[in-house]
Design a protein around this motif. Structure first.
Motif, PDB file in Angstrom:
ATOM      1  N   VAL A  30       0.868  -1.178   0.000  1.00 43.20           N
ATOM      2  CA  VAL A  30       0.000   0.000   0.000  1.00 43.20           C
ATOM      3  C   VAL A  30       0.904   1.227   0.000  1.00 43.20           C
ATOM      4  CG1 VAL A  30      -1.818   1.247   1.224  1.00 43.20           C
ATOM      5  CG2 VAL A  30      -1.746  -1.255   1.322  1.00 43.20           C
ATOM      6  N   ASN A  31       0.945   1.901  -1.125  1.00 43.70           N
ATOM      7  CA  ASN A  31       1.844   3.056  -1.287  1.00 43.70           C
ATOM      8  C   ASN A  31       3.289   2.693  -0.931  1.00 43.70           C
ATOM      9  OD1 ASN A  31      -0.248   4.783  -2.104  1.00 43.70           O
ATOM     10  ND2 ASN A  31      -0.756   5.313   0.032  1.00 43.70           N
ATOM     11  N   GLY A  32       3.693   1.492  -1.352  1.00 41.75           N
ATOM     12  CA  GLY A  32       5.064   1.055  -1.113  1.00 41.75           C
ATOM     13  C   GLY A  32       5.282   0.339   0.211  1.00 41.75           C
ATOM     14  N   ASP A  33       4.301   0.349   1.102  1.00 40.98           N
ATOM     15  CA  ASP A  33       4.408  -0.328   2.403  1.00 40.98           C
ATOM     16  C   ASP A  33       3.921  -1.767   2.237  1.00 40.98           C
ATOM     17  OD1 ASP A  33       4.542  -1.062   5.015  1.00 40.98           O
ATOM     18  OD2 ASP A  33       3.015   0.329   5.756  1.00 40.98           O
ATOM     19  N   ALA A  34       4.836  -2.729   2.347  1.00 34.89           N
ATOM     20  CA  ALA A  34       4.515  -4.127   2.072  1.00 34.89           C
ATOM     21  C   ALA A  34       3.491  -4.698   3.051  1.00 34.89           C
ATOM     22  CB  ALA A  34       5.791  -4.966   2.119  1.00 34.89           C
ATOM     23  N   ILE A  35       2.617  -5.550   2.517  1.00 38.71           N
ATOM     24  CA  ILE A  35       1.671  -6.303   3.356  1.00 38.71           C
ATOM     25  C   ILE A  35       2.351  -7.615   3.725  1.00 38.71           C
ATOM     26  CG2 ILE A  35      -0.567  -7.474   3.416  1.00 38.71           C
ATOM     27  CD1 ILE A  35      -1.550  -5.391   1.396  1.00 38.71           C
ATOM     28  N   THR A  36       2.584  -7.808   5.002  1.00 37.98           N
ATOM     29  CA  THR A  36       3.360  -8.959   5.468  1.00 37.98           C
ATOM     30  C   THR A  36       2.493  -9.995   6.180  1.00 37.98           C
ATOM     31  OG1 THR A  36       3.810  -7.989   7.643  1.00 37.98           O
ATOM     32  CG2 THR A  36       5.300  -7.390   5.836  1.00 37.98           C
ATOM     33  N   LEU A  63      -7.479  -8.753   3.871  1.00 37.39           N
ATOM     34  CA  LEU A  63      -6.576  -7.827   3.187  1.00 37.39           C
ATOM     35  C   LEU A  63      -7.145  -6.410   3.147  1.00 37.39           C
ATOM     36  CD1 LEU A  63      -5.380 -10.176   0.331  1.00 37.39           C
ATOM     37  CD2 LEU A  63      -3.989  -9.305   2.215  1.00 37.39           C
ATOM     38  N   GLU A  64      -8.469  -6.319   3.020  1.00 37.10           N
ATOM     39  CA  GLU A  64      -9.100  -4.995   2.990  1.00 37.10           C
ATOM     40  C   GLU A  64      -8.893  -4.281   4.326  1.00 37.10           C
ATOM     41  OE1 GLU A  64     -13.443  -2.878   2.213  1.00 37.10           O
ATOM     42  OE2 GLU A  64     -13.124  -4.987   1.686  1.00 37.10           O
ATOM     43  N   GLN A  65      -9.016  -5.024   5.419  1.00 38.44           N
ATOM     44  CA  GLN A  65      -8.766  -4.425   6.740  1.00 38.44           C
ATOM     45  C   GLN A  65      -7.329  -3.916   6.852  1.00 38.44           C
ATOM     46  OE1 GLN A  65     -10.239  -6.461  10.334  1.00 38.44           O
ATOM     47  NE2 GLN A  65     -11.363  -7.839   8.976  1.00 38.44           N
ATOM     48  N   ILE A  66      -6.390  -4.732   6.329  1.00 34.59           N
ATOM     49  CA  ILE A  66      -4.982  -4.338   6.381  1.00 34.59           C
ATOM     50  C   ILE A  66      -4.732  -3.086   5.551  1.00 34.59           C
ATOM     51  CG2 ILE A  66      -2.620  -5.052   5.778  1.00 34.59           C
ATOM     52  CD1 ILE A  66      -3.551  -7.958   6.330  1.00 34.59           C
ATOM     53  N   VAL A  67      -5.313  -3.052   4.363  1.00 32.08           N
ATOM     54  CA  VAL A  67      -5.142  -1.898   3.472  1.00 32.08           C
ATOM     55  C   VAL A  67      -5.669  -0.623   4.132  1.00 32.08           C
ATOM     56  CG1 VAL A  67      -5.933  -0.846   1.311  1.00 32.08           C
ATOM     57  CG2 VAL A  67      -5.103  -3.213   1.329  1.00 32.08           C
ATOM     58  N   GLU A  68      -6.875  -0.721   4.693  1.00 27.42           N
ATOM     59  CA  GLU A  68      -7.466   0.454   5.331  1.00 27.42           C
ATOM     60  C   GLU A  68      -6.617   0.928   6.509  1.00 27.42           C
ATOM     61  OE1 GLU A  68     -11.553  -0.018   6.322  1.00 27.42           O
ATOM     62  OE2 GLU A  68     -12.207  -0.144   4.233  1.00 27.42           O
ATOM     63  N   LYS A  69      -6.117  -0.032   7.291  1.00 29.67           N
ATOM     64  CA  LYS A  69      -5.288   0.321   8.446  1.00 29.67           C
ATOM     65  C   LYS A  69      -4.006   1.026   8.000  1.00 29.67           C
ATOM     66  CE  LYS A  69      -2.915  -1.585  12.484  1.00 29.67           C
ATOM     67  NZ  LYS A  69      -2.553  -2.806  13.240  1.00 29.67           N
ATOM     68  N   LYS A  70      -3.384   0.488   6.942  1.00 23.02           N
ATOM     69  CA  LYS A  70      -2.139   1.093   6.446  1.00 23.02           C
ATOM     70  C   LYS A  70      -2.400   2.494   5.885  1.00 23.02           C
ATOM     71  CE  LYS A  70       0.673  -3.005   5.525  1.00 23.02           C
ATOM     72  NZ  LYS A  70       1.779  -2.612   6.418  1.00 23.02           N
ATOM     73  N   LEU A  72      -4.796   4.578   6.740  1.00 24.49           N
ATOM     74  CA  LEU A  72      -5.088   5.484   7.847  1.00 24.49           C
ATOM     75  C   LEU A  72      -3.830   5.781   8.661  1.00 24.49           C
ATOM     76  CD1 LEU A  72      -8.505   3.964   8.991  1.00 24.49           C
ATOM     77  CD2 LEU A  72      -8.148   6.156   7.834  1.00 24.49           C
ATOM     78  N   THR A  73      -2.958   4.775   8.800  1.00 24.60           N
ATOM     79  CA  THR A  73      -1.697   4.985   9.518  1.00 24.60           C
ATOM     80  C   THR A  73      -0.805   5.965   8.764  1.00 24.60           C
ATOM     81  OG1 THR A  73      -1.784   2.753  10.445  1.00 24.60           O
ATOM     82  CG2 THR A  73       0.365   3.854  10.438  1.00 24.60           C
ATOM     83  N   GLN A  74      -0.740   5.786   7.447  1.00 23.98           N
ATOM     84  CA  GLN A  74       0.048   6.701   6.625  1.00 23.98           C
ATOM     85  C   GLN A  74      -0.486   8.127   6.738  1.00 23.98           C
ATOM     86  OE1 GLN A  74      -0.075   4.979   2.686  1.00 23.98           O
ATOM     87  NE2 GLN A  74       1.047   3.128   3.327  1.00 23.98           N
ATOM     88  N   GLU A  75      -1.809   8.250   6.781  1.00 26.23           N
ATOM     89  CA  GLU A  75      -2.425   9.569   6.903  1.00 26.23           C
ATOM     90  C   GLU A  75      -2.090  10.187   8.266  1.00 26.23           C
ATOM     91  OE1 GLU A  75      -4.533  12.912   5.731  1.00 26.23           O
ATOM     92  OE2 GLU A  75      -3.816  11.194   4.567  1.00 26.23           O
ATOM     93  N   ALA A  76      -2.099   9.344   9.304  1.00 24.64           N
ATOM     94  CA  ALA A  76      -1.783   9.836  10.653  1.00 24.64           C
ATOM     95  C   ALA A  76      -0.358  10.351  10.717  1.00 24.64           C
ATOM     96  CB  ALA A  76      -1.989   8.715  11.665  1.00 24.64           C
ATOM     97  N   LEU A  77       0.567   9.611  10.100  1.00 27.41           N
ATOM     98  CA  LEU A  77       1.971  10.020  10.107  1.00 27.41           C
ATOM     99  C   LEU A  77       2.180  11.315   9.312  1.00 27.41           C
ATOM    100  CD1 LEU A  77       3.636   6.520   9.665  1.00 27.41           C
ATOM    101  CD2 LEU A  77       3.687   7.946  11.713  1.00 27.41           C
ATOM    102  N   LYS A  78       1.442  11.453   8.213  1.00 28.95           N
ATOM    103  CA  LYS A  78       1.547  12.675   7.401  1.00 28.95           C
ATOM    104  C   LYS A  78       1.045  13.901   8.173  1.00 28.95           C
ATOM    105  CE  LYS A  78       0.943  10.546   2.831  1.00 28.95           C
ATOM    106  NZ  LYS A  78       0.000  10.397   1.689  1.00 28.95           N
ATOM    107  N   SER A  79       0.126  13.675   9.091  1.00 33.69           N
ATOM    108  CA  SER A  79      -0.477  14.787   9.829  1.00 33.69           C
ATOM    109  C   SER A  79       0.476  15.401  10.843  1.00 33.69           C
ATOM    110  CB  SER A  79      -1.743  14.314  10.549  1.00 33.69           C
ATOM    111  OG  SER A  79      -1.403  13.504  11.676  1.00 33.69           O
ATOM    112  N   GLY A  80       1.637  14.749  11.053  1.00 39.43           N
ATOM    113  CA  GLY A  80       2.595  15.252  12.021  1.00 39.43           C
ATOM    114  C   GLY A  80       2.307  14.784  13.436  1.00 39.43           C
ATOM    115  N   ILE A  81       1.654  13.615  13.552  1.00 39.61           N
ATOM    116  CA  ILE A  81       1.257  13.100  14.865  1.00 39.61           C
ATOM    117  C   ILE A  81       2.448  12.851  15.786  1.00 39.61           C
ATOM    118  CG2 ILE A  81       1.328  10.639  14.256  1.00 39.61           C
ATOM    119  CD1 ILE A  81      -1.399  12.376  16.334  1.00 39.61           C
TER     120      ILE A  81
END
Length: 271
Positions: A30-36, A63-70, A72-81
């Protein structure tokens, strides 16, 4: 989350899933972040479930749950959390707990246990490895002594004692085992009430009690199918268990000694 945001999130997840490969070696990214496999294990939370054997629909849901989590996590990190005060405090706490956990794991690896220690423990604690006698029995439970005595008389007259016992148990026993012919299965002699165990243990195989056995539940007629004498488990069968016991004792003693040594040098203030 608003309805529009949910639709957008699901749409992004669906598009991302369309590019995923479901083979064991590659679950996609997901955007380069591997699903492991770790990501999959985190969602499934059951080590006994094999992801590869799940239906395709279920795999896609995981897999859909994993994608959504990744996403949302990427969005959280972009926000400067990471600059958030609460984030920093929580991270510091996690780092402290993790440091202690890893340190203790490393200390535990220094514990050495010899086979001599294991055998010495076994020889000094054989009582702990005793297995009580095992009985396999049936019984007929009655409310009165007379009923039990009448059943014994019927058994005395029968040619095939066991068949007759099973028949009478189904007809006359007031206990829950009645429909099963009075069968109680195999059990340690200490499992039953003392009066019952004593009477059953005194029987020879394929014989029944010649007098009713009174307990708090009523009057029993007992038929013994099999009996295994008490035994002591061999060293080989309990070696791993002994190793764990010795390890725990040594590790706790080691950590306690280190804690005491540190206390003696530390400046401690308790208010």
């Amino acid at each position: 989350m608003t309805k529009s945001k949910k639709i957008v999130t699901s749409l992004i997840a669906t598009l991302a899933l369309s590019t995923l490969s479901l083979n064991a070696a590659d679950y996609g990214s997901v955007n380069g972040d591997a699903i492991t496999k770790d990501d999959i294990s985190t969602v499934i939370r059951n080590p006994n479930i094999d992801f590869e054997k799940l239906p395709k629909k279920t795999k896609n849901q995981v897999l859909e749950q994993i994608v959504e989590k990744k996403l949302l996590t990427q969005e959280a990190l972009k926000s400067g959390i990471k600059s958030d005060k609460k984030y920093k405090e929580a991270l510091a706490k996690v780092e402290t707990e993790l440091a202690l956990e890893i340190w203790m794991q490393n200390e535990s690896k220094k514990i050495e246990i010899t086979q001599k220690e294991e055998k010495d423990f076994y020889n000094k604690n054989k009582e702990k490895f005793k297995v009580p006698a095992t009985l396999e029995a049936r019984h007929i439970l009655t409310k009165t002594e007379k009923e039990a005595k009448d059943i014994i008389k019927s058994l005395d007259k029968a040619k095939n004692k066991k068949d007759e016992f099973i028949k009478l148990a189904k007809e006359k026993s007031v206990g829950p085992s009645g429909p099963k012919g009075g069968y109680l299965g195999k059990f340690p002699e200490t499992q039953m009430v003392p009066e019952f165990s004593k009477a059953a243990k005194a029987l020879k195989k394929n014989t029944y009690t010649k007098a009713p056995v009174k307990t708090q539940f009523g009057y029993h007629v007992i038929y013994l199918e099999d009996k295994q004498e008490p035994t002591t488990l061999t060293f080989d069968k309990v070696q791993n268990r002994i190793k764990q016991v010795i390890f725990q004792e040594k590790f706790q003693k080691k950590i306690k000694a280190q804690a005491d040594a540190l206390k003696s040098k530390a400046k401690i203030i308790i208010k």
